[in-house]
Write an enzyme that holds these catalytic residues in place. Structure first.
Site, PDB file in Angstrom:
ATOM      1  N   GLY A  27       0.770  -1.329   0.206  1.00 34.52           N
ATOM      2  CA  GLY A  27       0.171   0.174   0.063  1.00 34.52           C
ATOM      3  C   GLY A  27       0.923   1.236  -0.152  1.00 34.52           C
ATOM      4  CD  GLU A  28       5.776   1.460   2.904  1.00 34.10           C
ATOM      5  OE1 GLU A  28       6.600   1.517   2.118  1.00 34.10           O
ATOM      6  OE2 GLU A  28       5.732   1.793   4.190  1.00 34.10           O
ATOM      7  CD  GLN A  50      -7.387  20.071  11.018  1.00 35.44           C
ATOM      8  OE1 GLN A  50      -6.780  19.643  11.936  1.00 35.44           O
ATOM      9  NE2 GLN A  50      -8.040  19.026   9.761  1.00 35.44           N
ATOM     10  CG  HIS A  77      -9.605  29.727   5.365  1.00 38.49           C
ATOM     11  ND1 HIS A  77     -10.864  30.001   4.831  1.00 38.49           N
ATOM     12  CD2 HIS A  77      -9.931  29.628   6.511  1.00 38.49           C
ATOM     13  CE1 HIS A  77     -11.767  30.297   5.729  1.00 38.49           C
ATOM     14  NE2 HIS A  77     -11.238  30.167   6.939  1.00 38.49           N
ATOM     15  CE  LYS A 129     -19.248  29.917   7.367  1.00 39.14           C
ATOM     16  NZ  LYS A 129     -18.533  29.441   6.122  1.00 39.14           N
ATOM     17  NE  ARG A 182     -18.166  26.044   9.324  1.00 37.30           N
ATOM     18  CZ  ARG A 182     -18.359  25.212   8.359  1.00 37.30           C
ATOM     19  NH1 ARG A 182     -19.128  24.182   8.436  1.00 37.30           N
ATOM     20  NH2 ARG A 182     -18.126  25.716   6.996  1.00 37.30           N
TER      21      ARG A 182
HETATM   22  C1  R5P Z   1     -14.900  29.117   5.929  1.00 31.89           C
HETATM   23  O1  R5P Z   1     -14.671  30.280   6.396  1.00 31.89           O
HETATM   24  C2  R5P Z   1     -14.673  29.011   4.539  1.00 31.89           C
HETATM   25  O2  R5P Z   1     -14.519  30.163   3.890  1.00 31.89           O
HETATM   26  C3  R5P Z   1     -15.641  28.320   3.545  1.00 31.89           C
HETATM   27  O3  R5P Z   1     -17.157  29.057   3.845  1.00 31.89           O
HETATM   28  C4  R5P Z   1     -15.939  27.102   4.358  1.00 31.89           C
HETATM   29  O4  R5P Z   1     -14.791  26.191   4.506  1.00 31.89           O
HETATM   30  C5  R5P Z   1     -16.638  26.235   3.115  1.00 31.89           C
HETATM   31  O5  R5P Z   1     -17.134  24.835   3.778  1.00 31.89           O
HETATM   32  P1  R5P Z   1     -18.541  24.133   3.474  1.00 31.89           P
HETATM   33  O6  R5P Z   1     -18.512  24.165   2.059  1.00 31.89           O
HETATM   34  O7  R5P Z   1     -18.014  22.767   3.981  1.00 31.89           O
HETATM   35  O8  R5P Z   1     -19.443  24.730   4.136  1.00 31.89           O
END
Ligand code: R5P
EC number: 2.7.6.1
Length: 284
Positions: free
Chosen positions: A36-37, A92, A124, A186, A188
């Site tokens: 698998g490597e 992350q 990001h 938004k 989450r």
């Molecule tokens: C988060 O702040 C990013 O800008 C995206 O909005 C987010 O990562 C999108 O993830 P998903 O499509 O899973 O909602």
């Protein structure tokens, strides 16, 4: 002389970059041992400068990138540039709970050991560039997301799904040349559940372009577009730099009423209508 070496997930972009820079594209082999490597190799590589292009869309792609870095050094490359069109684990970027890793930093450290320079496209948070040694270059390809938009958008509004991505919406608006900008609010709740509140802009009868850095599960975008649908909007176009489109993201977006999705080739998908090769070439 320079040779482009491609990771398996970035072959189209690597070829476009080779064309853009008018340099050669190395032959590459991606194989797997019986246990698998992985084994990624560039058997004919024989140059003093390598540009390795590989989006780390999976753990395998990450490992493959490290192997290609090592392979070109082994073959005598003195200058190794690593292009991460999409950097996995970049979101992350902090330890969200006690005992958690800063995964973006761990990934950046491992990649830094095999290269002289790193470029990555619209991370990001640009702060993650500092996890690399030396600091990575952030390439901004967002302006190119305006290229495939229809020229006849009706009184357009350029929105981002949250305040953090308003710069992207403004960049796309500026590149398009006309329109208002705003963002949704938004919240989450989990990895796949988000709540979106409408922006203040009146969208009735107007065409809307919603832009984000990445569409992963599609929860953010589909919620945002759902909010628009309740407000008698015109056509809705969705654009993003990184069309990860995991799991059922495309279905979610279609069901929400998205007319067209445009992404770039940082992640090679059917919707990758825009190439970031020229933007990367400008920084090399
Ligand atoms: C988060 O702040 C990013 O800008 C995206 O909005 C987010 O990562 C999108 O993830 P998903 O499509 O899973 O909602």
């Amino acid at each position: 002389m320079t040779t482009i070496v491609s990771g398996s997930a970035s072959q189209t972009l690597a070829a476009s970059l080779a064309d853009e820079l008018e340099v050669s594209l190395a032959a590459v082999e991606y194989d797997r041992f019986p246990d698998g490597e992985l084994l990624a190799a560039a058997p004919d590589f024989d140059d003093d400068r390598a540009i390795i292009v590989g989006s780390t869309v999976s753990s395998d792609a990450h490992l493959e990138l490290l192997q290609l870095q090592d392979a070109v050094r082994e073959a005598g490359a003195e200058d190794v540039v690593t292009v991460l069109p999409y950097m996995g684990y970049a979101r992350q970027d902090e330890a969200f709970e006690a005992g958690h890793p800063v995964s973006a930093r761990a990934v950046a450290r491992s990649i830094s050991t095999g290269t002289d320079r790193v470029l990555t496209v619209n991370p990001h948070e640009t702060a993650i560039c500092e996890f690399f040694e030396p600091t990575a270059t952030a390439v901004d390809a967002a302006g190119r997301l305006a290229d495939p938009l229809p020229a006849d958008l009706a009184d357009p509004v350029f929105l981002s799904p949250d305040a953090g991505a308003i710069d992207l919406a403004e960049t796309v608006r500026d590149a398009y040349g006309d329109g208002e900008t705003d963002y949704f609010k938004k919240t989450r709740h989990s990895g796949t559940e988000v709540e979106i509140s409408p922006s203040d802009v009146d969208v009735a009868g107007r065409d809307v372009v919603v832009t984000d850095d990445i569409i992963a599960t599609g929860s953010t975008m589909s919620e945002a577009v759902g909010v628009l649908r309740d407000r008698d909007v015109g056509r809705v176009f969705v654009t993003c730099v990184h069309p990860l489109l995991a799991r059922n993201a495309v279905t979610k977006l279609r069901r929400a009423g998205v007319e067209t999705i445009y992404g770039t080739d940082t992640i090679e998908r059917e919707v990758s209508a825009v190439s970031v090769a020229p933007a990367i070439a400008d920084e090399l």
